[in-house]
Each structure stands twice: as structure tokens, then as C-alpha cells.
Design a protein around this motif. Structure first.
Motif, short mmCIF file in Angstrom:
data_model
loop_
_atom_site.label_atom_id
_atom_site.label_comp_id
_atom_site.label_asym_id
_atom_site.label_seq_id
_atom_site.Cartn_x
_atom_site.Cartn_y
_atom_site.Cartn_z
N ASN A 3 0.87 -1.16 0.00
CA ASN A 3 0.00 0.00 0.00
C ASN A 3 0.92 1.22 0.00
O ASN A 3 0.96 1.98 0.95
N ILE A 4 1.66 1.41 -1.08
CA ILE A 4 2.72 2.40 -1.16
C ILE A 4 2.20 3.66 -1.86
O ILE A 4 1.64 3.57 -2.96
N PRO A 5 2.35 4.84 -1.24
CA PRO A 5 1.93 6.07 -1.91
C PRO A 5 2.77 6.34 -3.15
O PRO A 5 4.00 6.23 -3.10
N VAL A 6 2.10 6.66 -4.25
CA VAL A 6 2.77 6.92 -5.52
C VAL A 6 2.06 8.06 -6.25
O VAL A 6 0.96 8.46 -5.88
N LEU A 7 2.69 8.54 -7.31
CA LEU A 7 2.08 9.44 -8.27
C LEU A 7 1.94 8.65 -9.57
O LEU A 7 2.87 7.94 -9.97
N VAL A 8 0.79 8.76 -10.21
CA VAL A 8 0.56 7.99 -11.43
C VAL A 8 0.22 8.92 -12.59
O VAL A 8 -0.39 9.96 -12.41
N ARG A 9 0.65 8.51 -13.77
CA ARG A 9 0.31 9.23 -15.00
C ARG A 9 -0.81 8.47 -15.68
O ARG A 9 -0.67 7.30 -16.01
N LEU A 10 -1.93 9.16 -15.86
CA LEU A 10 -3.07 8.57 -16.55
C LEU A 10 -3.23 9.27 -17.90
O LEU A 10 -3.22 10.50 -17.97
N LEU A 11 -3.37 8.50 -18.95
CA LEU A 11 -3.61 9.05 -20.28
C LEU A 11 -5.08 8.83 -20.59
O LEU A 11 -5.52 7.69 -20.74
N PRO A 21 -2.29 11.45 -7.20
CA PRO A 21 -1.79 10.57 -6.14
C PRO A 21 -2.60 9.27 -6.13
O PRO A 21 -3.79 9.27 -6.43
N ALA A 22 -1.92 8.20 -5.80
CA ALA A 22 -2.56 6.88 -5.75
C ALA A 22 -1.78 6.01 -4.77
O ALA A 22 -0.85 6.47 -4.10
N ARG A 23 -2.15 4.75 -4.72
CA ARG A 23 -1.45 3.76 -3.90
C ARG A 23 -1.11 2.56 -4.77
O ARG A 23 -1.96 2.05 -5.50
N ALA A 24 0.15 2.13 -4.71
CA ALA A 24 0.57 0.92 -5.40
C ALA A 24 0.16 -0.27 -4.55
O ALA A 24 0.51 -0.36 -3.38
N ASN A 25 -0.62 -1.17 -5.14
CA ASN A 25 -1.17 -2.29 -4.39
C ASN A 25 -0.49 -3.61 -4.74
O ASN A 25 -0.20 -4.41 -3.87
N ARG A 26 -0.24 -3.82 -6.01
CA ARG A 26 0.44 -5.03 -6.51
C ARG A 26 1.37 -4.59 -7.63
O ARG A 26 1.14 -3.58 -8.28
N TRP A 27 2.37 -5.42 -7.93
CA TRP A 27 3.25 -5.07 -9.03
C TRP A 27 3.95 -6.29 -9.58
O TRP A 27 4.08 -7.32 -8.91
N THR A 28 4.36 -6.15 -10.83
CA THR A 28 5.20 -7.14 -11.51
C THR A 28 6.43 -6.36 -12.01
O THR A 28 6.57 -5.17 -11.74
N ALA A 29 7.27 -7.01 -12.78
CA ALA A 29 8.44 -6.32 -13.32
C ALA A 29 8.06 -5.23 -14.32
O ALA A 29 8.81 -4.29 -14.53
N THR A 30 6.86 -5.34 -14.92
CA THR A 30 6.48 -4.39 -15.97
C THR A 30 5.23 -3.57 -15.67
O THR A 30 4.96 -2.60 -16.37
N GLN A 31 4.44 -3.96 -14.66
CA GLN A 31 3.18 -3.28 -14.38
C GLN A 31 2.96 -3.10 -12.88
O GLN A 31 3.48 -3.86 -12.07
N VAL A 32 2.13 -2.07 -12.55
CA VAL A 32 1.77 -1.79 -11.17
C VAL A 32 0.26 -1.65 -11.09
O VAL A 32 -0.35 -0.93 -11.89
#
Length: 76
Positions: A3-11, A21-32
Motif C-alpha cells: 500500500n505504497i503512496p505513488v504518483l501515477v500518470r493517466l492518459l 496521487p494513488a497507492r501501489a497495491n500489486r506489481w510485476t516487473a512491468t506493471q503496477v
């Protein structure tokens, strides 16, 4: 995973780029998997999506002159 605070770019569909601002919940090597609320007073406004790792940041780094426009976009 987290549950990591992040900034995300949405197109958006109309081509507009938005940072929020958002929260990183899960991730892989290429996606969050990121989670955010469109309205902080409305828990039903929660959205989530998988984004490429290059569209997710914990910080912006660089000179103030270069970063100030990005900072203003986040707070508008």
C-alpha cells in the motif's frame, strides 16, 4: 503486496495526460496495480487499474524549474 503512496500518470481517452496521487497495491516487473479515489469524501469513487511501471513514480527528481509545472498540474 503493499500500500505504497505513488504518483501515477493517466492518459485519458481524449489524449489529455493527468497526474494524480494513488497507492501501489500489486506489481510485476512491468506493471503496477494502482488504486485511487476520485472524491476523497466518497468511498464509492475508488478506481484501480494496471499501469506500466514507467507511469508510476514515488518521487519526481530534477531541477525546480523543470518540476514546478508538474507540481502545479498535480494540485490543479
Amino acid at each position: 503486496m503493499g500500500n505504497i503512496p505513488v504518483l501515477v500518470r493517466l492518459l485519458l481517452d481524449d489524449g489529455i495526460e493527468m497526474w494524480r496521487p494513488a497507492r501501489a497495491n500489486r506489481w510485476t516487473a512491468t506493471q503496477v496495480l494502482v488504486v485511487w479515489q476520485n472524491d476523497s469524501s466518497n468511498p464509492w469513487s475508488t478506481q484501480m487499474c494496471w499501469l506500466p511501471t514507467e507511469d508510476v513514480a514515488q518521487t519526481f527528481r530534477g531541477d525546480t524549474a523543470a518540476l514546478e509545472p508538474l507540481w502545479r498540474q498535480i494540485h490543479d
